[in-house]
Scaffold this motif. Structure first.
Motif: not given
Length: 210
Positions: A11-14, A145-146, A46-47
């Motif tokens: 949600i945040l990334s989009v 995650d990494i 990802d970033l």
């Protein structure tokens, strides 16, 4: 928990990608004037996720240091600040808006991430042992995650940054688990495979600045 985090970061990334500024693709003669290789949408996501995760780690550790005064939280918070800076450099390089915005410790733009932070500091406020367990859980999540992000890219700048951050997180996990053992406690893996956590904590600390 993994599914909950994935939804939070999606949600945040989009939302951030929707407001990303347009980068010039050429000079009008069919030649690309941008010498930085374009990132895929997944690499950008990802970033963005990593930048917020590093802030989460730093902010939780700063809070727990203020509460318990344990040196481990202060030292690792400083390392997490370097991690945040490293990811920010990549965001700037690739012309991606910073999801952190105004960097206020303990404050997150996304409500779900804010709730996650609040849950972590609540857990860590119970006792010194639980604070250390929270630290181990955060590093466990970061490493998981990494490692996943490394499978999403072949770009050297991202790979180098991810590997460096993973090294730091492995050392942090070793430190938190080691302190738990001083209290006679064990850490149970929350994200990584338990055998993978055992391999990390039973291997030597990795050297170099991270």
């Amino acid at each position: 928990m993994k599914q909950k985090l994935a939804v939070i970061f999606l949600i945040l990334s989009v939302s951030l990608l929707l407001v990303q500024p347009t980068v010039a693709k050429g000079n009008g003669k069919g030649k690309n004037t941008n010498t930085t290789p374009a990132l895929t949408q997944q690499e950008e996501l990802d970033l963005l996720q990593l930048r917020v995760e590093e802030k989460l780690a730093r902010d939780v550790y700063l809070y727990l240091y203020d509460m318990w005064g344990q040196w481990i939280f202060e030292n690792i918070a400083e390392s997490e600040q370097r991690h945040m800076d490293s990811v920010l450099n990549l965001l700037v390089k690739h012309n991606i808006p910073d999801p952190v915005g105004k960097d206020i410790p303990g404050v997150f733009q996304d409500k779900s991430m804010q709730n996650f932070y609040d849950d972590l500091i609540t857990e860590g406020s119970v006792s010194k042992v639980e604070a250390l367990r929270v630290g181990a859980k955060i590093e466990d999540m970061d490493i998981f995650d990494i490692y996943e992000m490394l499978t999403h890219t072949e770009k050297n700048d991202l790979i180098n940054a991810y590997e460096n951050l993973a090294k730091g997180s492995r050392n942090h996990l070793r430190a938190f688990v080691g302190q738990l053992e001083v209290f006679g406690e064990i850490y149970e893996a929350q994200y990584l495979d338990p055998d993978e956590v055992d391999d990390i904590v039973n291997s030597p600390r990795e050297t170099g600045r991270y």
